[in-house]
Design a protein around this motif. Structure first.
Motif, PDB file in Angstrom:
ATOM      1  N   PHE B  14       0.889  -1.171   0.000  1.00  0.00           N
ATOM      2  CA  PHE B  14       0.000   0.000   0.000  1.00  0.00           C
ATOM      3  C   PHE B  14       0.922   1.214   0.000  1.00  0.00           C
ATOM      4  O   PHE B  14       1.511   1.532   1.024  1.00  0.00           O
ATOM      5  CB  PHE B  14      -0.894   0.026   1.244  1.00  0.00           C
ATOM      6  CG  PHE B  14      -1.879  -1.109   1.316  1.00  0.00           C
ATOM      7  CD1 PHE B  14      -2.961  -1.164   0.444  1.00  0.00           C
ATOM      8  CD2 PHE B  14      -1.746  -2.114   2.265  1.00  0.00           C
ATOM      9  CE1 PHE B  14      -3.886  -2.203   0.514  1.00  0.00           C
ATOM     10  CE2 PHE B  14      -2.666  -3.150   2.343  1.00  0.00           C
ATOM     11  CZ  PHE B  14      -3.736  -3.200   1.466  1.00  0.00           C
ATOM     12  N   PRO B  38       0.880 -10.192  15.130  1.00  0.00           N
ATOM     13  CA  PRO B  38       0.426  -8.967  15.802  1.00  0.00           C
ATOM     14  C   PRO B  38      -0.514  -8.146  14.914  1.00  0.00           C
ATOM     15  O   PRO B  38      -0.622  -8.396  13.722  1.00  0.00           O
ATOM     16  CB  PRO B  38       1.728  -8.193  16.054  1.00  0.00           C
ATOM     17  CG  PRO B  38       2.840  -9.134  15.803  1.00  0.00           C
ATOM     18  CD  PRO B  38       2.332 -10.214  14.925  1.00  0.00           C
ATOM     19  N   ASN B  39      -1.164  -7.149  15.515  1.00  0.00           N
ATOM     20  CA  ASN B  39      -2.030  -6.251  14.755  1.00  0.00           C
ATOM     21  C   ASN B  39      -1.249  -5.593  13.630  1.00  0.00           C
ATOM     22  O   ASN B  39      -0.117  -5.167  13.821  1.00  0.00           O
ATOM     23  CB  ASN B  39      -2.604  -5.148  15.652  1.00  0.00           C
ATOM     24  CG  ASN B  39      -3.563  -5.714  16.691  1.00  0.00           C
ATOM     25  OD1 ASN B  39      -3.264  -5.739  17.867  1.00  0.00           O
ATOM     26  ND2 ASN B  39      -4.684  -6.190  16.222  1.00  0.00           N
ATOM     27  N   GLY B  40      -1.850  -5.557  12.472  1.00  0.00           N
ATOM     28  CA  GLY B  40      -1.212  -4.895  11.340  1.00  0.00           C
ATOM     29  C   GLY B  40      -0.143  -5.719  10.659  1.00  0.00           C
ATOM     30  O   GLY B  40       0.620  -5.215   9.841  1.00  0.00           O
ATOM     31  N   LYS B  43      -2.524 -10.033   8.081  1.00  0.00           N
ATOM     32  CA  LYS B  43      -3.362 -11.241   8.024  1.00  0.00           C
ATOM     33  C   LYS B  43      -4.606 -11.005   7.167  1.00  0.00           C
ATOM     34  O   LYS B  43      -4.905 -11.783   6.249  1.00  0.00           O
ATOM     35  CB  LYS B  43      -3.770 -11.660   9.448  1.00  0.00           C
ATOM     36  CG  LYS B  43      -2.586 -11.893  10.372  1.00  0.00           C
ATOM     37  CD  LYS B  43      -3.005 -12.319  11.765  1.00  0.00           C
ATOM     38  CE  LYS B  43      -3.824 -11.279  12.512  1.00  0.00           C
ATOM     39  NZ  LYS B  43      -3.076 -10.046  12.843  1.00  0.00           N
ATOM     40  N   HIS B 212      -6.777 -14.134  17.138  1.00  0.00           N
ATOM     41  CA  HIS B 212      -5.873 -13.653  18.182  1.00  0.00           C
ATOM     42  C   HIS B 212      -6.000 -14.475  19.456  1.00  0.00           C
ATOM     43  O   HIS B 212      -5.121 -14.463  20.306  1.00  0.00           O
ATOM     44  CB  HIS B 212      -6.163 -12.187  18.520  1.00  0.00           C
ATOM     45  CG  HIS B 212      -5.559 -11.226  17.548  1.00  0.00           C
ATOM     46  ND1 HIS B 212      -4.216 -11.195  17.274  1.00  0.00           N
ATOM     47  CD2 HIS B 212      -6.119 -10.255  16.785  1.00  0.00           C
ATOM     48  CE1 HIS B 212      -3.963 -10.249  16.390  1.00  0.00           C
ATOM     49  NE2 HIS B 212      -5.107  -9.668  16.063  1.00  0.00           N
TER      50      HIS B 212
END
Ligand SMILES: Nc1ncnc2c1ncn2[C@@H]1O[C@H](COP(=O)(O)OP(=O)(O)OP(=O)(O)O)[C@@H](O)[C@H]1O
Ligand SMILES: [Mg+2]
Lengths: 324, 262
Positions: B14, B38-40, B43, B212
């Motif tokens: 992106f 982890p977040n970001g 996935k 998660h």
């Protein structure tokens, strides 16, 4: 047994409405009012169509008057120039509706919604300008002396005769519309409005679903236009403005989106409103706008939502406690 | 050992952020393959590329022996890839039953057109009845039968998550991509959901699972792939992943601490 009862429940109200409608000309003897009701029924077909793309699929379409006008011209020209029986005029209108659906829908529906709104406004204005200035199809004079329908050798001449013809036509379109709304396509249209991101994951071609809704909208609009040309026996570009497109949208929203009762109520009331408010004289436009605005603010679900909410409350249903 | 899903060097950028970086993995048929991180870490982006929602220019996706790289989202769905969304995407004004029925579009997408449907009344009524009965069976399967006629917008969060799973099941996919199905559920809802997954898995559907909640992941996954900043850092059985030092420092450690704090 259960099924029969359920069906009776569903089919009883429309049957009652149709029977009641049959008595209207016996009670209302003012032929101008009957003429307005005829106009309302013609508009209703255009509004049924608009409901597919705008009400159900949620794509703002301000081109329905342009489609309506092209349907009217296609039919009137075909019938008068080629000396065809009036009912055959429906065929070129259907063809025009299909072409508009594909030619206009394909480029404008593949991108974001606003593009459709803009192209449909432009489309209506261009259609009107061409109709108004092209001398070959009558120019500013339009098409005159469009002949009446003949049915079993009887000419449909008087407002009352046209009224009964339209009842039949409206019943037919109501059945078709009902069946589309309650089909897998109808559900796909609503899915597009509710959450277009999830639509392709369900195996639905998003662009095609929108084009289908738009094409049906156009075919309905063009057929309505064709019938309109025979209702008033002439066709003139000045009737097919963006104002009329907006009027179709107001009719659709006023009664209640994607409920057929709502569409009927909205179309009839909005068509009769000028007559009902005539005593206001110069203030008519202002009051009319105010009424529409108040409804939009306080009853965004349309008039029909009052009835529907009341039904909903009585029906009830399982509550949140019984988690699976 | 047959393969249901294979990613080869998938990359998604992106602007100048590389959300997924040269990701390759092989998912066995008859397995529940988890993707954690982890977040970001990329996935959801990966799921979007697999099912054709997100265009990508580098890498390939093979599904059930076929190269589906660059295919349209709805085509991939028709081939048998179902999906649920991290932030539920249901059709809010429709009933639970109708939502499930929309999921059935993958079954025979080109069977009829509207005009045929309108003329062949009996045929179409039968088709509609079959679809409805199938949807009712799905509702029964996921335990939401009593909610069939409820408008989805009025349902509790947990029930909406299950409805979305039902909509995916309705299309009889070979593989369902689950993006954080247990997020926001309370423990008892979570247990019910896992039971439903296991039941569906035993009936023949494979799962690619993003989650998660480590209870869920460690208990039902066959293989786990770990992403960090878009790059695969580990892959193995739940046991191997739980004891992998890099995974613990990049993801599990923090995560487990948070869980304890709760
Ligand atoms: N459409 C987009 N445009 C720009 N950046 C995006 C877009 N979608 C995702 N990203 C970025 O790509 C990275 C990966 O996002 P992604 O949603 O795949 O992460 P995730 O692993 O699913 O995280 P989470 O656990 O929070 O759901 C993030 O940094 C995110 O901000
Ligand atoms: Mg995510």
């Amino acid at each position: 047994m259960n099924r029969i009862l359920q069906n009776r429940n569903r089919f009883a109200p429309p049957v009652v409405i149709v029977i009641a409608a049959l008595f209207v000309p016996l009670i209302i003897t003012n032929s101008y009012i009957i003429h307005l009701l005829n106009t309302a029924m013609v508009y209703l077909i255009a509004v049924y169509g608009l409901n597919f793309i705008s009400g159900m699929a949620g794509q703002t379409n301000l081109g329905q008057a342009g489609v309506f006008g092209i349907g009217a011209y296609a039919s009137a020209l075909f019938v008068t120039r080629l000396d065809m029986p009036a009912w055959l005029g429906i065929l070129p209108a259907i063809l025009a509706g299909l072409l508009i659906g594909v030619i206009l829908g394909y480029p404008s529906l593949r991108v974001k919604g606003l593009f459709l709104t803009l192209t449909t406004i432009a489309f209506t204005e261009i259609a009107r300008l061409v109709e108004n200035n092209w001398q070959l199809i009558g120019g500013a004079l339009g098409v005159k002396s469009v002949p009446n329908f003949f049915l079993f050798g009887i000419e449909i001449k008087t407002p009352n005769q046209f009224y009964y013809l339209m009842i039949v036509v409206v019943v037919l379109f109501s059945i078709i519309t009902y069946r589309i709304i309650h089909s897998k396509w109808g559900r796909a249209f609503i899915a597009v409005r509710d959450n277009s991101d999830a639509v392709p994951s369900c195996g639905i071609n998003l662009a095609q679903a929108k084009i289908t809704a738009f094409t049906w909208s156009s075919v309905y609009g063009a057929i309505a236009g064709a019938i309109y040309s025979q209702c008033i026996n002439y066709v003139n570009a000045s009737s097919f403005t963006t104002d009329l497109s907006i009027l179709f949208v107001v009719m659709m929203m006023f009664g209640g989106l994607s409920s057929m009762y709502g569409l009927i109520i909205g179309t009839v009331i909005i068509t009769l409103l000028p007559e009902l408010l005539r005593f206001l004289g110069d203030y008519y436009q202002l009051i009319y706008a105010l009424i529409v605005m108040l409804f939009a603010i306080f009853l965004p679900g349309g008039i029909w939502s009052i009835v529907k909410n009341r039904q909903g409350k009585n029906k009830g249903g399982p509550n949140h406690s019984g988690v699976a | 050992m047959e393969t249901i899903l294979e990613l080869r060097g998938l990359t998604k950028r992106f602007g100048n952020l590389t959300a997924v970086n040269d990701l390759s993995l092989t998912m066995r048929k008859r397995s529940i393959h988890a993707l954690i991180g982890p977040n970001g870490s990329g996935k959801t982006t990966t799921v979007g590329m697999i099912n054709g929602t997100l265009p990508y220019s580098v890498g390939n996706v093979m599904f059930d022996g076929e190269d589906i790289t660059g295919m349209k989202n709805h085509t991939i769905a028709r081939k048998g890839v179902g999906r649920t969304f991290q932030n539920i995407k249901l059709f809010a004004t429709m009933t639970v039953l109708e939502n499930i029925m929309v999921g059935g579009h993958t079954l025979n997408p080109r069977s009829t057109n509207i005009v045929q449907y309108l003329f062949r009344v009996n045929n179409s009524l039968r088709e509609e009845t079959v679809l409805k009965e199938k949807a009712e069976a799905v509702l029964e399967f996921i335990g939401l039968k009593e909610y069939a006629n409820r408008e989805v917008g009025s349902l509790a969060y947990g029930l909406r998550k299950i409805t979305e799973f039902g909509r995916a099941l309705m299309g009889e996919p070979k593989l369902i991509l689950l993006d954080e199905p247990a997020a926001g559920l309370n423990p008892s809802e979570r247990v019910a959901l896992i039971d439903t997954f296991i039941k569906a898995y035993e009936r023949g559907t494979d799962f690619f699972l993003i989650e998660h909640n480590m209870d869920v992941v460690m208990n039902i996954s066959t293989v786990i792939t770990v992403l960090n900043f878009g790059t695969k850092i580990a892959e193995g059985t739940p046991k191997e992943i739980q004891t992998n030092p890099e995974v613990i420092s990049a993801y599990l450690g923090r995560r487990y601490l948070k869980e304890v704090a709760r």
